[in-house]
Design an enzyme around this catalytic site. Structure first.
Site, PDB file in Angstrom:
ATOM      1  N   GLY A  93       0.875  -1.155   0.000  1.00  0.00           N
ATOM      2  CA  GLY A  93       0.000   0.000   0.000  1.00  0.00           C
ATOM      3  C   GLY A  93       0.917   1.210   0.000  1.00  0.00           C
ATOM      4  O   GLY A  93       2.125   1.077  -0.194  1.00  0.00           O
ATOM      5  N   GLY A  95       3.352   3.126   1.315  1.00  0.00           N
ATOM      6  CA  GLY A  95       4.255   2.961   2.445  1.00  0.00           C
ATOM      7  C   GLY A  95       5.119   4.161   2.747  1.00  0.00           C
ATOM      8  O   GLY A  95       5.670   4.261   3.846  1.00  0.00           O
ATOM      9  N   LYS A 116       5.787  11.408  -2.065  1.00  0.00           N
ATOM     10  CA  LYS A 116       6.783  10.347  -1.977  1.00  0.00           C
ATOM     11  C   LYS A 116       7.813  10.797  -0.944  1.00  0.00           C
ATOM     12  O   LYS A 116       8.383  11.885  -1.069  1.00  0.00           O
ATOM     13  CB  LYS A 116       7.436  10.120  -3.344  1.00  0.00           C
ATOM     14  CG  LYS A 116       8.321   8.891  -3.447  1.00  0.00           C
ATOM     15  CD  LYS A 116       8.777   8.726  -4.895  1.00  0.00           C
ATOM     16  CE  LYS A 116       9.609   7.473  -5.095  1.00  0.00           C
ATOM     17  NZ  LYS A 116      10.024   7.314  -6.510  1.00  0.00           N
ATOM     18  N   GLY A 129       9.824   5.241   5.396  1.00  0.00           N
ATOM     19  CA  GLY A 129       8.878   6.160   4.784  1.00  0.00           C
ATOM     20  C   GLY A 129       9.511   7.388   4.171  1.00  0.00           C
ATOM     21  O   GLY A 129       8.811   8.342   3.843  1.00  0.00           O
ATOM     22  N   ASP A 263       1.226  -2.680  -8.942  1.00  0.00           N
ATOM     23  CA  ASP A 263       0.965  -1.560  -8.051  1.00  0.00           C
ATOM     24  C   ASP A 263       1.570  -0.269  -8.593  1.00  0.00           C
ATOM     25  O   ASP A 263       1.316   0.809  -8.038  1.00  0.00           O
ATOM     26  CB  ASP A 263       1.496  -1.849  -6.639  1.00  0.00           C
ATOM     27  CG  ASP A 263       2.968  -2.219  -6.631  1.00  0.00           C
ATOM     28  OD1 ASP A 263       3.319  -3.221  -7.260  1.00  0.00           O
ATOM     29  OD2 ASP A 263       3.768  -1.504  -5.998  1.00  0.00           O
ATOM     30  N   ASN A 264       2.335  -0.352  -9.693  1.00  0.00           N
ATOM     31  CA  ASN A 264       2.877   0.839 -10.363  1.00  0.00           C
ATOM     32  C   ASN A 264       2.161   1.136 -11.671  1.00  0.00           C
ATOM     33  O   ASN A 264       2.645   1.941 -12.464  1.00  0.00           O
ATOM     34  CB  ASN A 264       4.372   0.658 -10.649  1.00  0.00           C
ATOM     35  CG  ASN A 264       5.220   0.763  -9.397  1.00  0.00           C
ATOM     36  OD1 ASN A 264       4.803   1.375  -8.420  1.00  0.00           O
ATOM     37  ND2 ASN A 264       6.377   0.150  -9.414  1.00  0.00           N
ATOM     38  N   ASP A 273       5.978   7.064 -10.607  1.00  0.00           N
ATOM     39  CA  ASP A 273       6.799   6.359  -9.616  1.00  0.00           C
ATOM     40  C   ASP A 273       8.105   5.864 -10.235  1.00  0.00           C
ATOM     41  O   ASP A 273       8.243   4.696 -10.598  1.00  0.00           O
ATOM     42  CB  ASP A 273       6.026   5.205  -8.985  1.00  0.00           C
ATOM     43  CG  ASP A 273       6.640   4.825  -7.638  1.00  0.00           C
ATOM     44  OD1 ASP A 273       7.496   5.587  -7.134  1.00  0.00           O
ATOM     45  OD2 ASP A 273       6.271   3.771  -7.082  1.00  0.00           O
TER      46      ASP A 273
END
Length: 476
Positions: A93, A95, A116, A129, A263-264, A273
């Site tokens: 998810g 992160g 980001k 993170g 997920d990208n 990303d």
């Protein structure tokens, strides 16, 4: 989002709030030791009415994450699953990022501001993170170059240095830290649908389909498409068409994303990303960007295959609310759409936009063979072709170009002796100036040069299957 940005007033609109309860978690940004503004993209900030913020206000919103007026009251970390190098991972998810704000531009498109490096979330697992400053600089360069070359990409909106020392395995440490904000058409991933399917949340799955269709509209499926009026089928066609064009844009740009996990993959068709990306030093299908991609799964020449595979994962995720045959029909359109878009984009880069499909296909074949045989750097090849400076070894390409339309070459860029490129040596040199001397001028000069490159190229061609609607702009 390709094309010259147009000014628009600030117009907050937060439809994500309607579905936030089951697709996101409210979070807080990290409290950074410092917030030093390093990059602000006023070129795109004016499209969402934020270019007039002074630096102090900008830093409060995009370094301290004070909520924008009338916008989301707190950031949202999105939930999703994903295939990572084709292994399914349910434990991911947002992160180290979150959705910070949503607003409309002058064309009524909904745009997101996402982060980001903004701190830990429930999905950080063992990560801190954070984002390195070098990673943020690299994302500025990747997005600016891709935009200039006509790819549908997120925009690096803001970079603020945050004053922490980070330890990383893949770069000299300790290294400087930053928080990045990107502007994009959304953050709904293929992995967002995979999560809901895996959890058996069929009602939410159908609701997410409706949300995506509302926010990322496009033309209907082909007239012969089975189930063409069903929402999941409409979404499958749109995603296949958009991602086929995205894959083609990577080929024409000579770009390797490096991590094409589900997920990208944004269902808006927008690239985002940027981690271990590279531009080709020579035309080599097996060239990889990520040092950890040992099998070459996401090598330059396999990116279309990887993106098509990801589209199939979306189809599988939609199966609980849709029969298989209409979804398979959509998937089977990908190869032809990809091939047509590669041809359009090659012709555009070569200065032959509007060439017939037959001529454009011949240009692709001849250009690829020429680049492979000569070892010429792709940007140098396209620049020479566009300006009539091809050598004897590229006579076939020159002859084909003489048979087609000739785009105007009146922009001063086309009179430059050498093209803009984005090879790793230059990237490292730009970073070294920042790291060693805190000298940001080479970065700012490169950004200006890339924007000039984009002006010279002009708008990218309309994707195959979407005439007269451009997914790159979202404007009918």
């Amino acid at each position: 989002m390709i094309g010259e940005p147009q000014p628009s007033p600030y117009r907050p609109d937060t439809p994500i709030a309607r579905i936030a309860e089951w697709i996101a978690d409210p979070v807080r940004a990290a409290d950074f030791p410092q917030t030093r503004l390093r990059f602000r993209n006023d070129r795109w900030a004016k499209t969402v009415g934020l270019a007039d913020l002074n630096d102090a206000a900008w830093t409060q919103h995009f370094g301290r994450f004070e909520a924008l007026p009338g916008n989301l009251p707190e950031p949202l970390a999105l939930r999703y699953h994903g295939h990572q190098f084709r292994s399914y991972n349910p434990d991911i998810g947002d992160g180290r990022g979150f959705l910070f704000a949503q607003m409309r531009d002058g064309a009524e498109r909904l745009l997101d501001l996402g982060t980001k490096g903004s701190g830990q979330t429930p999905y950080s697992r063992f990560g801190d993170g954070r984002l390195t400053l070098k990673g943020a600089v690299r994302e500025i360069l990747a997005t600016e170059m891709l935009e200039a070359l006509g790819a549908n990409t997120s925009k690096t909106f803001s970079v603020i240095e945050t004053g922490e020392a980070l330890d990383r395995n893949d770069e000299p440490s300790p290294t400087r830290s930053a928080v990045l904000v990107r502007l994009s058409h959304g953050h709904i991933r293929i992995g967002s649908f995979q999560r809901l399917a895996a959890l058996g949340e069929d009602d939410h799955l159908a609701a997410l389909v409706d949300y995506a269709l509302e926010l990322y509209p496009g033309p209907p499926p082909p007239a012969d498409a089975p189930g063409r009026d069903l929402p999941p089928v409409r979404l499958a066609h749109l995603v296949v068409e958009r991602l086929a064009d995205l894959a083609a844009s990577y080929v024409a740009a000579g770009f390797v994303h490096g991590v094409l996990n589900t997920d990208n993959m944004n269902v808006s068709g927008e690239s985002f990303d940027y981690g271990p990306w590279r531009w080709l030093p020579r035309w080599e299908p097996g060239f990889t960007a990520a040092y950890f991609d040992h099998s070459g799964l996401y090598a330059f020449g396999r990116q279309a295959e990887a993106i098509h595979w990801n589209c199939a994962r979306l189809a599988i995720a939609l199966r609980p609310i849709c029969e298989a045959p209409p979804l398979v029909f959509a998937l089977e359109l990908f190869p032809a759409l990809f091939t047509a878009n590669v041809a359009r984009r090659f012709a555009w880069r070569l200065g032959a936009e509007g060439a017939s499909a037959e001529l454009a296909a011949k240009l692709v074949d001849a250009s690829e063979r020429t680049m492979a045989a000569t070892g010429v750097q792709p940007d140098a090849f396209f620049h020479a072709a566009r300006t009539g400076r091809l050598g004897e070894e590229a006579a076939e390409v020159a002859d084909l170009l003489a048979k087609g339309p000739n785009s105007a070459h009146d922009h001063p860029y086309w009179h430059d002796d050498a093209p803009q490129a984005m090879l790793i040596e230059e990237v490292e040199a730009i970073w070294a100036q920042i790291d060693r001397d805190d000298d940001w001028e080479p970065l700012h000069a490169k950004v200006a040069a890339l924007r000039r490159l984009g002006e010279a190229h002009g708008p990218a061609p309309v994707p195959a299957g979407h005439e007269p609607v451009s997914i790159a702009t979202g404007i009918a």
